[in-house]
Design a protein around this motif. Structure first.
Motif, PDB file in Angstrom:
ATOM      1  N   ARG A   1       0.828  -1.208   0.000  1.00 27.18           N
ATOM      2  CA  ARG A   1       0.000   0.000   0.000  1.00 27.18           C
ATOM      3  C   ARG A   1       0.866   1.262   0.000  1.00 27.18           C
ATOM      4  O   ARG A   1       0.584   2.221  -0.729  1.00 27.18           O
ATOM      5  CB  ARG A   1      -0.920   0.006   1.209  1.00 27.18           C
ATOM      6  CG  ARG A   1      -1.885   1.195   1.239  1.00 27.18           C
ATOM      7  CD  ARG A   1      -2.787   1.155   2.457  1.00 27.18           C
ATOM      8  NE  ARG A   1      -3.659  -0.011   2.436  1.00 27.18           N
ATOM      9  CZ  ARG A   1      -3.549  -1.054   3.277  1.00 27.18           C
ATOM     10  NH1 ARG A   1      -2.589  -1.065   4.190  1.00 27.18           N
ATOM     11  NH2 ARG A   1      -4.370  -2.068   3.206  1.00 27.18           N
ATOM     12  N   LYS A   2       1.922   1.261   0.778  1.00 25.18           N
ATOM     13  CA  LYS A   2       2.780   2.446   0.863  1.00 25.18           C
ATOM     14  C   LYS A   2       3.466   2.729  -0.470  1.00 25.18           C
ATOM     15  O   LYS A   2       3.537   3.889  -0.912  1.00 25.18           O
ATOM     16  CB  LYS A   2       3.834   2.270   1.954  1.00 25.18           C
ATOM     17  CG  LYS A   2       4.715   3.492   2.144  1.00 25.18           C
ATOM     18  CD  LYS A   2       5.688   3.310   3.300  1.00 25.18           C
ATOM     19  CE  LYS A   2       6.559   4.550   3.475  1.00 25.18           C
ATOM     20  NZ  LYS A   2       7.526   4.387   4.602  1.00 25.18           N
ATOM     21  N   VAL A   3       3.970   1.688  -1.129  1.00 26.06           N
ATOM     22  CA  VAL A   3       4.625   1.875  -2.425  1.00 26.06           C
ATOM     23  C   VAL A   3       3.622   2.395  -3.451  1.00 26.06           C
ATOM     24  O   VAL A   3       3.925   3.299  -4.237  1.00 26.06           O
ATOM     25  CB  VAL A   3       5.270   0.558  -2.897  1.00 26.06           C
ATOM     26  CG1 VAL A   3       5.771   0.677  -4.337  1.00 26.06           C
ATOM     27  CG2 VAL A   3       6.419   0.177  -1.974  1.00 26.06           C
ATOM     28  N   TRP A   4       2.413   1.843  -3.447  1.00 26.06           N
ATOM     29  CA  TRP A   4       1.375   2.329  -4.374  1.00 26.06           C
ATOM     30  C   TRP A   4       1.031   3.788  -4.095  1.00 26.06           C
ATOM     31  O   TRP A   4       0.897   4.595  -5.020  1.00 26.06           O
ATOM     32  CB  TRP A   4       0.119   1.461  -4.241  1.00 26.06           C
ATOM     33  CG  TRP A   4      -1.031   1.998  -5.031  1.00 26.06           C
ATOM     34  CD1 TRP A   4      -1.247   1.867  -6.376  1.00 26.06           C
ATOM     35  CD2 TRP A   4      -2.122   2.790  -4.523  1.00 26.06           C
ATOM     36  NE1 TRP A   4      -2.405   2.530  -6.728  1.00 26.06           N
ATOM     37  CE2 TRP A   4      -2.957   3.099  -5.617  1.00 26.06           C
ATOM     38  CE3 TRP A   4      -2.456   3.252  -3.259  1.00 26.06           C
ATOM     39  CZ2 TRP A   4      -4.115   3.853  -5.473  1.00 26.06           C
ATOM     40  CZ3 TRP A   4      -3.603   3.999  -3.113  1.00 26.06           C
ATOM     41  CH2 TRP A   4      -4.422   4.282  -4.215  1.00 26.06           C
TER      42      TRP A   4
ATOM     43  N   PHE B   1       5.916  12.231 -16.084  1.00 28.15           N
ATOM     44  CA  PHE B   1       5.974  11.217 -15.043  1.00 28.15           C
ATOM     45  C   PHE B   1       7.219  10.362 -15.255  1.00 28.15           C
ATOM     46  O   PHE B   1       7.437   9.855 -16.362  1.00 28.15           O
ATOM     47  CB  PHE B   1       4.731  10.323 -15.083  1.00 28.15           C
ATOM     48  CG  PHE B   1       3.441  11.035 -14.782  1.00 28.15           C
ATOM     49  CD1 PHE B   1       3.073  11.306 -13.479  1.00 28.15           C
ATOM     50  CD2 PHE B   1       2.595  11.425 -15.810  1.00 28.15           C
ATOM     51  CE1 PHE B   1       1.882  11.958 -13.205  1.00 28.15           C
ATOM     52  CE2 PHE B   1       1.401  12.075 -15.546  1.00 28.15           C
ATOM     53  CZ  PHE B   1       1.043  12.342 -14.233  1.00 28.15           C
ATOM     54  N   THR B   2       8.001  10.180 -14.214  1.00 31.03           N
ATOM     55  CA  THR B   2       9.192   9.346 -14.299  1.00 31.03           C
ATOM     56  C   THR B   2       8.833   7.901 -14.008  1.00 31.03           C
ATOM     57  O   THR B   2       8.377   7.569 -12.907  1.00 31.03           O
ATOM     58  CB  THR B   2      10.274   9.819 -13.319  1.00 31.03           C
ATOM     59  OG1 THR B   2      10.662  11.159 -13.652  1.00 31.03           O
ATOM     60  CG2 THR B   2      11.505   8.922 -13.399  1.00 31.03           C
ATOM     61  N   GLY B   3       9.032   7.056 -14.998  1.00 35.02           N
ATOM     62  CA  GLY B   3       8.798   5.631 -14.850  1.00 35.02           C
ATOM     63  C   GLY B   3      10.109   4.874 -14.692  1.00 35.02           C
ATOM     64  O   GLY B   3      11.169   5.452 -14.461  1.00 35.02           O
ATOM     65  N   ALA B   4      10.031   3.558 -14.826  1.00 37.39           N
ATOM     66  CA  ALA B   4      11.198   2.711 -14.612  1.00 37.39           C
ATOM     67  C   ALA B   4      11.056   1.447 -15.451  1.00 37.39           C
ATOM     68  O   ALA B   4      10.038   1.238 -16.119  1.00 37.39           O
ATOM     69  CB  ALA B   4      11.320   2.354 -13.131  1.00 37.39           C
ATOM     70  N   THR B   5      12.079   0.613 -15.402  1.00 35.82           N
ATOM     71  CA  THR B   5      11.982  -0.696 -16.055  1.00 35.82           C
ATOM     72  C   THR B   5      10.713  -1.407 -15.608  1.00 35.82           C
ATOM     73  O   THR B   5      10.036  -2.069 -16.403  1.00 35.82           O
ATOM     74  CB  THR B   5      13.210  -1.544 -15.695  1.00 35.82           C
ATOM     75  OG1 THR B   5      14.399  -0.809 -15.958  1.00 35.82           O
ATOM     76  CG2 THR B   5      13.225  -2.837 -16.494  1.00 35.82           C
TER      77      THR B   5
ATOM     78  N   ALA C   1       2.837  -0.461  -8.802  1.00 36.54           N
ATOM     79  CA  ALA C   1       2.692   0.989  -8.732  1.00 36.54           C
ATOM     80  C   ALA C   1       3.130   1.663 -10.022  1.00 36.54           C
ATOM     81  O   ALA C   1       2.473   2.592 -10.508  1.00 36.54           O
ATOM     82  CB  ALA C   1       3.502   1.525  -7.552  1.00 36.54           C
ATOM     83  N   LYS C   2       4.238   1.201 -10.592  1.00 34.36           N
ATOM     84  CA  LYS C   2       4.747   1.830 -11.814  1.00 34.36           C
ATOM     85  C   LYS C   2       3.865   1.516 -13.024  1.00 34.36           C
ATOM     86  O   LYS C   2       3.717   2.355 -13.924  1.00 34.36           O
ATOM     87  CB  LYS C   2       6.188   1.393 -12.073  1.00 34.36           C
ATOM     88  CG  LYS C   2       7.200   2.067 -11.165  1.00 34.36           C
ATOM     89  CD  LYS C   2       7.214   3.576 -11.368  1.00 34.36           C
ATOM     90  CE  LYS C   2       8.288   4.263 -10.566  1.00 34.36           C
ATOM     91  NZ  LYS C   2       8.286   5.733 -10.761  1.00 34.36           N
ATOM     92  N   PHE C   3       3.279   0.322 -13.073  1.00 31.22           N
ATOM     93  CA  PHE C   3       2.303   0.037 -14.122  1.00 31.22           C
ATOM     94  C   PHE C   3       1.132   1.005 -14.008  1.00 31.22           C
ATOM     95  O   PHE C   3       0.638   1.529 -15.011  1.00 31.22           O
ATOM     96  CB  PHE C   3       1.784  -1.397 -13.974  1.00 31.22           C
ATOM     97  CG  PHE C   3       2.492  -2.423 -14.802  1.00 31.22           C
ATOM     98  CD1 PHE C   3       1.817  -3.164 -15.765  1.00 31.22           C
ATOM     99  CD2 PHE C   3       3.848  -2.667 -14.630  1.00 31.22           C
ATOM    100  CE1 PHE C   3       2.467  -4.126 -16.521  1.00 31.22           C
ATOM    101  CE2 PHE C   3       4.502  -3.622 -15.379  1.00 31.22           C
ATOM    102  CZ  PHE C   3       3.816  -4.362 -16.334  1.00 31.22           C
ATOM    103  N   ALA C   4       0.673   1.231 -12.788  1.00 32.34           N
ATOM    104  CA  ALA C   4      -0.457   2.139 -12.569  1.00 32.34           C
ATOM    105  C   ALA C   4      -0.101   3.560 -12.991  1.00 32.34           C
ATOM    106  O   ALA C   4      -0.920   4.263 -13.589  1.00 32.34           O
ATOM    107  CB  ALA C   4      -0.871   2.104 -11.096  1.00 32.34           C
ATOM    108  N   LEU C   5       1.111   4.004 -12.687  1.00 33.21           N
ATOM    109  CA  LEU C   5       1.529   5.351 -13.068  1.00 33.21           C
ATOM    110  C   LEU C   5       1.576   5.494 -14.586  1.00 33.21           C
ATOM    111  O   LEU C   5       1.183   6.528 -15.133  1.00 33.21           O
ATOM    112  CB  LEU C   5       2.905   5.662 -12.468  1.00 33.21           C
ATOM    113  CG  LEU C   5       3.396   7.097 -12.654  1.00 33.21           C
ATOM    114  CD1 LEU C   5       2.549   8.068 -11.828  1.00 33.21           C
ATOM    115  CD2 LEU C   5       4.873   7.213 -12.271  1.00 33.21           C
ATOM    116  N   ARG C   6       2.044   4.469 -15.256  1.00 36.83           N
ATOM    117  CA  ARG C   6       2.089   4.515 -16.727  1.00 36.83           C
ATOM    118  C   ARG C   6       0.682   4.604 -17.310  1.00 36.83           C
ATOM    119  O   ARG C   6       0.438   5.362 -18.256  1.00 36.83           O
ATOM    120  CB  ARG C   6       2.803   3.268 -17.258  1.00 36.83           C
ATOM    121  CG  ARG C   6       3.046   3.306 -18.769  1.00 36.83           C
ATOM    122  CD  ARG C   6       3.692   2.014 -19.229  1.00 36.83           C
ATOM    123  NE  ARG C   6       4.043   2.092 -20.647  1.00 36.83           N
ATOM    124  CZ  ARG C   6       4.001   1.066 -21.478  1.00 36.83           C
ATOM    125  NH1 ARG C   6       3.602  -0.132 -21.049  1.00 36.83           N
ATOM    126  NH2 ARG C   6       4.338   1.209 -22.746  1.00 36.83           N
TER     127      ARG C   6
END
Length: 241
Positions: free
Chosen positions: A105-108, A136-140, A155-160
């Protein structure tokens, strides 16, 4: 006439700081935000020493009231917000059986929900003016969920997905929404201290230079609207993908 403002949410000592400094050199007031304002003192001092202007803000990006107040304060006290860079990382690695609900939850909240709040508030003030850039800065992990990265990848999938949705909605309103995929290790103290073998690749241009990431972000902001990039991947020449 007040100078235009840009905001980096998650302005650390490496990438976020380099982005703030790059835009400050171009005449923007660099507004930098972290949970603890005092941790931004060195960055603000460096920007000012380089001839730029900066304002530090202590703000919890996961808190809606604070996210609203941050943008309102910039608009009222600094200048029109022209650029938002959401740069919170939240990279953690836990086996799935050791990943607690609190960690997930915290990471999300940090890497996805906070991105939504920052993006929404930036759009609120940019759309009436018909211009602005949101990056927005994403990652691998935005592209594939690696072993032990269930929370981070989720979390990163959600940000994308957020970035894609916002780009389709706000592009016709004149707002350039971009998502960058940082695919590789970055030249940071964390990499230097914890992954010395990877850090040794710096001499061969094998890890990303934050200054060069910042140059890419400036290029995104400068693009004419007939050739906007939505997704940009940045990786060292020797990084496999």
């Amino acid at each position: 006439m007040s100078k235009p403002a840009m905001l980096v949410v998650g302005a650390g000592d490496a990438t976020g700081g380099a982005i703030a400094r790059r835009f400050a050199r171009e005449g923007y007031v660099a507004c930098v935000s972290r949970r603890k304002k005092e941790s931004l003192a060195d960055l603000v001092a460096r920007i000012e020493a380089e001839g730029g202007e900066a304002r530090a803000f202590g703000s919890d990006a996961r808190d809606e009231e604070q996210a609203v107040a941050l943008v309102d304060t910039i608009e009222q006290e600094v200048g029109p917000l022209e650029v938002l860079v959401f740069n919170i990382g939240a990279n953690v690695n836990f086996p799935i059986r050791d990943t607690t609900a609190r960690v997930y939850r915290k990471v999300w909240e940090m890497a996805a929900f906070a991105g939504f709040l920052a993006g929404r508030e930036a759009a609120r003030v940019m759309v009436p003016r018909g211009r602005g850039t949101i990056i927005f800065t994403g990652a691998t992990a935005s592209l594939r969920g690696g072993r032990g990265f269930s929370a981070f990848a989720g979390a990163k999938f959600a940000l994308r997905a957020l970035a894609q949705s916002m780009a389709r909605e706000l592009g016709p309103e004149g707002i350039h929404v971009a998502h960058s995929i940082i695919d590789g290790a970055i030249d940071t103290a964390f990499i230097r201290d914890n992954f010395p073998q990877r850090y040794a690749l710096k001499e061969q241009d094998g890890i990303l230079n934050p200054e060069h990431i910042a140059d890419a972000y400036w290029t995104l902001h400068q693009q004419p609207r007939d050739t906007w990039t939505h997704e940009l991947d940045l990786r060292p020449w020797m990084e496999t993908f």
